[in-house]
Design an enzyme around this catalytic site. Sequence first.
Site, PDB file in Angstrom:
ATOM      1  N   PHE A  11      -2.312   3.405  -7.107  1.00 43.22           N
ATOM      2  CA  PHE A  11      -1.129   2.364  -7.339  1.00 43.22           C
ATOM      3  C   PHE A  11      -0.994   1.470  -5.966  1.00 43.22           C
ATOM      4  O   PHE A  11      -0.536   0.767  -5.657  1.00 43.22           O
ATOM      5  CB  PHE A  11       0.409   3.404  -7.808  1.00 43.22           C
ATOM      6  CG  PHE A  11       1.834   2.304  -7.600  1.00 43.22           C
ATOM      7  CD1 PHE A  11       1.712   0.728  -7.818  1.00 43.22           C
ATOM      8  CD2 PHE A  11       2.536   2.548  -6.489  1.00 43.22           C
ATOM      9  CE1 PHE A  11       3.162   0.354  -7.654  1.00 43.22           C
ATOM     10  CE2 PHE A  11       3.998   2.266  -6.851  1.00 43.22           C
ATOM     11  CZ  PHE A  11       4.161   1.485  -6.574  1.00 43.22           C
ATOM     12  N   VAL A  57     -11.332  15.028  -1.477  1.00 47.05           N
ATOM     13  CA  VAL A  57     -10.965  14.189  -0.097  1.00 47.05           C
ATOM     14  C   VAL A  57     -11.201  15.644  -0.095  1.00 47.05           C
ATOM     15  O   VAL A  57     -11.640  16.124   1.650  1.00 47.05           O
ATOM     16  CB  VAL A  57      -9.806  13.691   0.335  1.00 47.05           C
ATOM     17  CG1 VAL A  57      -9.618  12.422   0.010  1.00 47.05           C
ATOM     18  CG2 VAL A  57      -9.014  14.866  -0.263  1.00 47.05           C
ATOM     19  N   TYR A 180       6.477  19.364  -3.302  1.00 45.33           N
ATOM     20  CA  TYR A 180       5.637  17.799  -2.450  1.00 45.33           C
ATOM     21  C   TYR A 180       6.449  17.165  -1.415  1.00 45.33           C
ATOM     22  O   TYR A 180       5.157  17.491   0.070  1.00 45.33           O
ATOM     23  CB  TYR A 180       6.393  15.993  -4.097  1.00 45.33           C
ATOM     24  CG  TYR A 180       5.825  15.249  -3.375  1.00 45.33           C
ATOM     25  CD1 TYR A 180       4.683  14.710  -2.868  1.00 45.33           C
ATOM     26  CD2 TYR A 180       6.698  13.979  -2.992  1.00 45.33           C
ATOM     27  CE1 TYR A 180       3.919  13.977  -2.421  1.00 45.33           C
ATOM     28  CE2 TYR A 180       6.662  12.947  -2.367  1.00 45.33           C
ATOM     29  CZ  TYR A 180       5.626  13.058  -2.582  1.00 45.33           C
ATOM     30  OH  TYR A 180       5.000  11.660  -2.257  1.00 45.33           O
ATOM     31  N   ASN A 209      11.562   4.486  -1.556  1.00 47.61           N
ATOM     32  CA  ASN A 209      10.751   4.228  -2.616  1.00 47.61           C
ATOM     33  C   ASN A 209      10.335   3.185  -3.285  1.00 47.61           C
ATOM     34  O   ASN A 209      11.341   2.705  -3.208  1.00 47.61           O
ATOM     35  CB  ASN A 209      12.119   4.963  -3.763  1.00 47.61           C
ATOM     36  CG  ASN A 209      13.185   5.651  -3.435  1.00 47.61           C
ATOM     37  OD1 ASN A 209      13.666   5.815  -2.253  1.00 47.61           O
ATOM     38  ND2 ASN A 209      13.023   6.137  -4.438  1.00 47.61           N
TER      39      ASN A 209
END
Length: 349
Positions: A11, A57, A180, A209
């Site tokens: 995104f 990664v 998270y 956000n």
Amino acid sequence: MRVLITGGAGFIGSHVAEVVRGSGHSVVVLDSLLPQAHSGGEFPEWLDGFEVVRGDVRDRDVLGRVLPGVDVVCHQAAMVGHGVDPSDAPDYAGINDLGTAVVLAAMYEHGIDRLVLASSMVVYGEGRYRCEAHGTVTPGQRRVDDLDAGRFEPGCPLCGEPLEPGLVPEDAPLDPRSTYAATKLAQEHLSSAWARQTGGTVWALRYHNVYGPRMPKDTPYAGVASIFRSALERGEAPRVMEDGKQRRDFVHVSDVAMANLAAITTPGSAGTCRPVNVCSGSPHTVGEMAVALAEAMGGPVPEVVGGARPGDVRHVVADPARARDELGFQAGIAFEDGMVEFAKAPLRG
């Protein structure tokens, strides 16, 4: 410059890739195409013409192939969002923290000393509050019985009186309240240690956000804007938790991409990891966001349902001054315009 963008098919990363290449830099995109964000399992069409590499990664061999010749690493790769439940913890820690450690080690081995890290406002926990009697204070975890009774505002931890929320600066206390969030703070700590040990430079961009085109939809790993948008597309009213008055800073992904470009092209101080809020500077409530999106989509009026998820915080509103002063970054897309655009923007399936 040659820039490696990890998570560059995602995104935010894909928008960063476009902006960086559009500014005349060479870009290589590395992405593992996690199914949580890439249901199709292929690189999206908007990366046609980019140099792309599918890989994790955490794979030193992959990094050994993509890092030679790179000047700056823009590390966007991460598992994001609130997730499903604590059983997600190994995946969050593995992808976010082990992944960052492997990237940093590989950068050292290849003599690359500049990193732009995608961090997050979640490292703050609650935002900044002021008590009339005690000045700036940090409220603790809100009690379940208060939330069940509809008492959503945190009180002063010293006297219990109401608090006035304010802007969160980068030197505010850090108090991650989800898996998270804990992994994002760990990424900053790992990057800071690497910078001190190597003399390298890190800009840790604490995204607030973020919303906009290409958000993943219909997944617990998506942001609240995408969840509301998906509900409206199904003809359902967005379900707004608490009383809808919790304040956030909604920043358009195009602005976030420009903040990354500013960090990529602005030298930092050797041996430091410098955190920077990336925000619009124009706070709104979650309820206001739901209403704006419903109106733009011609959908049903949002439903305020009360309650709160474990670890949810009340207000987090950013101070944009450091980004303006040190990176020359100011968001350019107004909330109202961004929501109208987002109502029709393509999402990630």
